[in-house]
Design a protein around this motif. Structure first.
Motif, PDB file in Angstrom:
ATOM      1  N   ILE A  37       6.528 -28.368   9.336  1.00 24.53           N
ATOM      2  CA  ILE A  37       7.873 -27.932   9.743  1.00 24.53           C
ATOM      3  C   ILE A  37       7.781 -26.786  10.757  1.00 24.53           C
ATOM      4  N   ALA A  38       6.877 -25.857  10.495  1.00 29.16           N
ATOM      5  CA  ALA A  38       6.693 -24.762  11.451  1.00 29.16           C
ATOM      6  C   ALA A  38       6.325 -25.300  12.830  1.00 29.16           C
ATOM      7  N   ALA A  39       5.477 -26.317  12.864  1.00 29.92           N
ATOM      8  CA  ALA A  39       5.066 -26.889  14.156  1.00 29.92           C
ATOM      9  C   ALA A  39       6.259 -27.478  14.900  1.00 29.92           C
ATOM     10  N   LEU A  40       7.172 -28.087  14.173  1.00 29.70           N
ATOM     11  CA  LEU A  40       8.362 -28.656  14.812  1.00 29.70           C
ATOM     12  C   LEU A  40       9.358 -27.572  15.220  1.00 29.70           C
ATOM     13  N   PHE A  88      13.077 -24.625  -0.664  1.00 32.06           N
ATOM     14  CA  PHE A  88      11.992 -23.858  -0.052  1.00 32.06           C
ATOM     15  C   PHE A  88      11.747 -24.305   1.378  1.00 32.06           C
ATOM     16  N   LEU A  89      11.741 -25.613   1.582  1.00 28.33           N
ATOM     17  CA  LEU A  89      11.465 -26.116   2.936  1.00 28.33           C
ATOM     18  C   LEU A  89      12.600 -25.776   3.905  1.00 28.33           C
ATOM     19  N   ILE A  90      13.833 -25.753   3.410  1.00 29.04           N
ATOM     20  CA  ILE A  90      14.947 -25.322   4.276  1.00 29.04           C
ATOM     21  C   ILE A  90      14.752 -23.853   4.676  1.00 29.04           C
ATOM     22  N   PHE A  91      14.316 -23.042   3.713  1.00 28.44           N
ATOM     23  CA  PHE A  91      14.019 -21.651   4.065  1.00 28.44           C
ATOM     24  C   PHE A  91      12.957 -21.575   5.160  1.00 28.44           C
ATOM     25  N   VAL A  92      11.947 -22.433   5.048  1.00 29.12           N
ATOM     26  CA  VAL A  92      10.878 -22.452   6.059  1.00 29.12           C
ATOM     27  C   VAL A  92      11.446 -22.801   7.433  1.00 29.12           C
TER      28      VAL A  92
END
Lengths: 434, 434, 434
Positions: free
Chosen positions: B81-84, B157-161
């Motif tokens: 997700i960070a990469a996107l 958690f992933l939405i927070f990321v």
């Protein structure tokens, strides 16, 4: 005239620039490029070597604990055999114009003696090229071991590896990278979506068909019985290792970094490779949530790997957005292909056929979208030429092995697990089975 | 005049130095530096990528086995997700002057088209810079996942990321590395003790407060119930991976190695980074022996990591002895801070807040001891500016998530473990629980 | 004369080549070589650092689960101690002409201040050299921990590491790499088959003799009781890590890559190192099949490592075929030496003595076959000079430790396992023991 010449010499002494130019203190372009190019092969080579560890961990994590020692043994053995076979015959088959045949003294033919002929135009150390190319050969074999896990005998598998790494891979790889007919017809496969990954996938597919599924994998009433991997931490580690190694796999396939445009290409390949992997992982993450209501970690791992395979045929030309959708579709392919293979009762323990063969097809097919001078027809022809050859050649080898040594352990051994029946050594001897 | 010119040409032919100077055979400084600088970003980038695997292994080893699959999933998902997100918006927020906004075609704006403008002074490939900077963004997110393990839902958690990597990190990082107000006021944070590590730590702290401790962690009579990690071999592997990756994290933050002084700086950073980690580990080793009568491996691992975080704000200027005491105090901080956090009933599963936030403060604070032109006041202001922003922004996001999707699994799911309740997939399905 | 000079200046303006020569825009050879050489040390250094993780995983996988935490602790602690001791005294002992004594400010004596004196001929950053050399010192200590596992007390072991890394290793290494008597008599040990590996093996042998075998390892009726490792996946991972790190160990021992011949040498070393490892693995694979009727994975792993140790004394000069047979014989040595050591009741838990000492002897001995100017006699003298010194010095230290702190845990603690008795922390607390 004489006075003029004298005055010139005097002038030269006065102009420091001219004096400097005469000094041997500048780095020559040929030397500098030679060093950069060689360094790229060496860094790329150790990163692709690292992929061998990645396959070992991925596969050890995805098989059941009773087969882990065997899977580890296959992985370190297949890499070692590839290293010997590629030296013994493979490298010469793949680059037929370059050297002598069979048991060459490689440091004679690809070592220092050849350096002088190479330093003119974008030269590099032949030993570094050999080192790098060897790793691709080994990768092809690594792909096969995962599919056939948990039921194939150790030695017949290793004999197959001898043939695959010594002959099958070098022959088909020479069609493109050795200047063969695929390269002449305009086929484009930058780092090997077809030449390495799909080739490995076809060899695995042939093996899976000849070998048959694991006992109990497909019930009589048509259900697929899940056989979950024993250690998802190892499988995840293996995926991260492969992802890391892929920077070398794709990046160093630029084959040069001695110019600004070459090193910039390597950088773009790194960025695109990372993007495709990330997009493949996210696609599988979202899709398994939507389709099954729960994220499936093994699908996310294979989604990342499928993204990597998908971008491998053309990692340089796409924009980052291109890498994103190419990789994402790779991830989608895996999520749909894994159950599809099970419907065909092709038992692929780690999902290597969806990841390497099918995403390899996708990656090869999509190249013309971003790469000038390529065509969909040529890409399809190239893919199936490689696929047909590798599949048929592998089938022949598998059938010969089946008819001679046999390739499958007996039922009792399979139920006990190959670690005790084949090797007499458990991977986790102290951990009680739940 | 004519005869003189002719004689000049004749002389040039006689003077090999002048002929050489006319040849294009020397490597230009601009090209060579461009290649070296780009190569530094690429090597640094893959090493920092490798840290994502390190966090995954560290955290998988420090959670209980019933939560391992979830922790692994979070780690590979957050990196992806960070990469996107960093591509989609983050990079442009962080370097506002450089490009277009939202869904840029990065190979248009940071790719080859820009090369020419960069080759003059210490140039580098924009794609390599993007690749390298992306890894720092992902690292910030990796820090958060460990603290919140074993009780947070996967998707919130992933939405927070998404928010952290797309907005929160790029905004605060732009204050320094994008030429913002922190850089203008003289704040010094070489590789990100504050900008990356403390930022991640503050986001984790906010999450831990909103989320609350794990069930049973703090008993009613005030005792802290130990919940030992399930696999210390993985945790140690993760630490070694992080240590290795940190050479890229700190070393490549020199941003150039095309001159003797730059590459010498990179070398000194490598040596100092290693020293600080070693000193942090030894400090924790001795201190846990003295305080508890037994060495505590998890403290030694966190001591090494705290040493690394401590030297990250200023890895270049200290002597090796400086790196030693700076790192050692980082290790000491961890040993004292872990029980202190437990007193505050802030449940940090892997110790990420002591390691990244507190040692990050220490590392930021100590910079002026060795680095000219910095001041303790400015360092403190910078640290708390970053901390306040990240903490408040994170709090807002966590509260919105809590009020909408909810962020915590229900009690039964937490007791069962997130692997079965959230994902339906165990990490070690065959190993009986003792 | 004047008109001629004027005409020369006019001509220079017309000839772009001459103008270019005056520009400072070419990369100087000294700078470029300095950067390449330093980069080689840095890449080599982080790869050899990575070997510390390899030893940790190999050993954690080969001990029983009740001793894993202790083994991990020893590994991260020994590396950290080596980093401190080599800085504090070791580096100065090893290179006596270079610096000040005891607690030098290394960035004073080996940092920027020295740069100017180095940039003339194949220069490199002193900090990078320190970083690289430190890793070799730590490797020597890593070898010892595996042999003595499962019965030695933590702190006496770490005190031994202090002496080994601060004094014993630097003294014997200075005999060759510090310009001492071995180098003067023509001893040849390129990357340390004797200086690092056999030295570590001799220190381990001394410890194993003083410490005695594990309880129950050798039954009264002379049988050897197998005590299988708890996690062969970790052991395999460790081997792959070591194999990867060895490219840096051997490759960067070329000490330079700023010329075509240097970088080509590095490339040949990479290729040979890989070949020797592969050949060692295949030799052990075949030999255990032939001798025992079953492949033994731990022997294959140790075969690969023995191949690596065997080629380490002379990785540059052999042809690839040379590397093959040198490595293969290394693998054979391990298969025969492991049971031989057991007959002598020397209990070497991970097989470090066969791998590092015996294959180290083989690798040292065989150098003259391919390397001009070396002699078997000198190689043998050098090996035994190092061996005698390290063995005797180690013996003295082990006896002093035995007489003071004691070096062995008591029987009950050994049966319980060192993790609970020494550290109170299990590596796998949740996995039931089978």
């Amino acid at each position: 005239m004489k006075p003029t010449l004298l005055s010139l010499a005097a002038a030269a002494a006065l102009l420091p620039g001219m004096a400097l130019a005469q000094d041997p203190e500048y780095a020559t372009l040929a030397d500098t490029q030679f060093i950069f190019n060689t360094l790229l092969f060496l860094i790329g080579g150790f990163l692709v070597f690292w992929m061998a560890a990645g396959f070992a961990m991925l596969e050890a994590g995805l098989v059941r604990s009773k087969n882990v020692t065997t899977q580890l043994t296959k992985n370190i053995a297949l890499f070692s055999i590839a290293a010997l076979m590629y030296w013994l015959v493979g490298y010469n088959i793949m680059y037929p114009g370059d050297g002598n045949w069979i048991i060459q003294d490689v440091f004679g033919t690809i070592g220092p003696k050849d350096i002088k002929s190479e330093i003119d135009a974008g030269g590099y150390s032949n030993a570094s090229d050999f080192f790098f190319q060897l790793m691709f050969c080994a990768t092809t074999a690594s792909i096969v071991s995962g599919t056939l896990a948990e039921r194939i005998k150790l030695w017949p598998f290793l004999i197959f590896v001898v043939v695959l790494t010594g002959f099958i891979y070098p022959i088909e790889a020479s069609w493109q990278w050795g200047g063969g007919f695929l390269s002449q017809m305009g086929f484009s496969d930058f780092a090997g979506s077809s030449l390495v990954h799909a080739a490995g996938g076809f060899a695995a597919l042939a093996g899976a068909i000849v070998l048959g599924p694991r006992l109990g994998k497909y019930s009589k009433d048509g259900r697929v019985i899940p056989m979950p991997g024993s250690n998802l931490a190892l499988a995840t580690l293996g995926t991260f290792i492969l992802w890391m190694g892929w920077f070398g796999f794709n990046g160093a396939s630029q084959l040069a970094m001695g110019t600004i445009s070459d090193v910039d290409a390597v950088a773009q390949i790194f960025a695109n490779t990372n993007m495709a992997a990330a997009a493949g992982a996210v696609a599988a993450l979202i899709l398994t949530q939507v389709m099954y209501g729960k994220v499936d970690l093994t699908m996310v791992l294979n989604g990342a790997l499928a993204g990597l395979v998908s971008i491998t045929a053309g990692p340089l030309d796409p924009t980052l957005f291109g890498a994103l959708w190419i990789g994402a579709i790779g991830g989608v392919i895996v999520v749909f292909a894994v159950p599809m293979l099970d419907k065909l009762k092709i038992d692929d323990v780690v999902g290597a056929i969806p990841v390497h063969l099918l995403a390899g097809f996708w990656g090869t097919l999509v190249v013309p979208v971003y790469t000038d001078g390529t065509s969909f027809i040529t890409q399809i022809i190239g893919f199936f030429a490689i696929g047909a050859f590798v599949f048929v050649a592998s089938m022949i080898v598998w059938f010969i092995l089946k008819a001679t040594t046999g390739i499958r352990v007996d039922q009792e051994a399979e139920i006990t697990g190959l670690d005790m029946s084949e090797l007499g050594m458990e991977a986790y001897p102290e951990f009680a089975k739940g």
